[in-house]
Design an enzyme around this catalytic site. Sequence first.
Site, short mmCIF file in Angstrom:
data_model
loop_
_atom_site.label_atom_id
_atom_site.label_comp_id
_atom_site.label_asym_id
_atom_site.label_seq_id
_atom_site.Cartn_x
_atom_site.Cartn_y
_atom_site.Cartn_z
CG ASP A 148 -1.68 1.20 1.45
OD1 ASP A 148 -2.47 1.51 0.55
OD2 ASP A 148 -1.52 1.87 2.49
CG ASP A 157 -1.78 7.80 0.26
OD1 ASP A 157 -1.13 8.85 0.34
OD2 ASP A 157 -2.33 7.42 -0.79
O1 G3P Z 1 -3.65 3.96 1.35
P1 G3P Z 1 -3.65 4.06 -0.14
O2 G3P Z 1 -2.27 4.19 -0.73
O3 G3P Z 1 -4.47 3.00 -0.81
O4 G3P Z 1 -4.35 5.48 -0.52
C1 G3P Z 1 -5.70 5.72 -0.26
C2 G3P Z 1 -6.01 7.20 -0.13
O5 G3P Z 1 -5.37 7.96 -1.10
C3 G3P Z 1 -5.65 7.73 1.22
O6 G3P Z 1 -6.36 7.12 2.26
MG MG Z 2 -2.89 3.22 3.14
#
Ligand code: G3P
Ligand code: MG
Length: 245
Positions: free
Chosen positions: A21, A23
């Site tokens: 992942d 963020d």
């Molecule tokens: O956590 P990620 O990388 O899937 O990003 C999701 C959104 O941009 C932030 O929660």
């Molecule tokens: Mg994330």
Amino acid sequence: MANEEGSNDARKGSISHVIFDMDGLLLDTEKFYTEVQEIILARYNKTFDWSLKAKMMGKKAIEAARVFVEETGISDSLTAEDFLVEREEMLQKMFPTSDLMPGASRLIHHLHENGIPICVATGTHTRHFDLKTQRHSKLFSLMHHIVRGDDPEVKQGKPSPDIFLAAANRFEGGPVDPQRILVFEDAPSGVLAAKNAGMSVVMVPDERLDSSYHEVADQVLSSLLDFNPADWGLPPFENAPTKVE
Ligand SMILES: O=P(O)(O)OC[C@H](O)CO
Ligand SMILES: [Mg+2]
């Protein structure tokens, strides 16, 4: 946790591929979303808390925006679409300052140097991805591929398995068997998405997230610095971390 049920142990030696992942896991960007959401809610004399944060994080922008306006009861005054427009200017200034999370660089380099195929599966869309990663392009270039939330194969955001299945398909020789994939996630929706895809998950949650969200994960760590690759049959680190890398 799944390993308490025994289902996880058999998989620990069979991991061949890793999906990250982004963020809140590789990049310290969740704080930006929290900050702008606090500012917007203050206008309505409401406070933003981690029970709401838990329901938004990891999701595609419009899906998280709908949760925000509905759960806070402001949808009559602010639509999800207008909320996204309002927060955009603030986020665009913040994203280029994104820092790496502790241990992210060390783990990415370690897996890459040991020939473990790695990729990113992030709910964020391409324009925001480019802003967030502009200081880290060298590190992200070590990824075999990157799947973003606006990818045509990602019909639904996390907790749908779409993004992780798309990521598994794109490894060399893919699709890779989900049982051979280890996912690193920080968000409840992301952990569920990985489990829905049939993969194993290491969760690295923010300490403010309610611990009831830990139960679905196969392993829970307080930092990527605490990850021991040998726990999963992956090549071990040669040295303990000497600093926050
Ligand atoms: O956590 P990620 O990388 O899937 O990003 C999701 C959104 O941009 C932030 O929660
Ligand atoms: Mg994330």
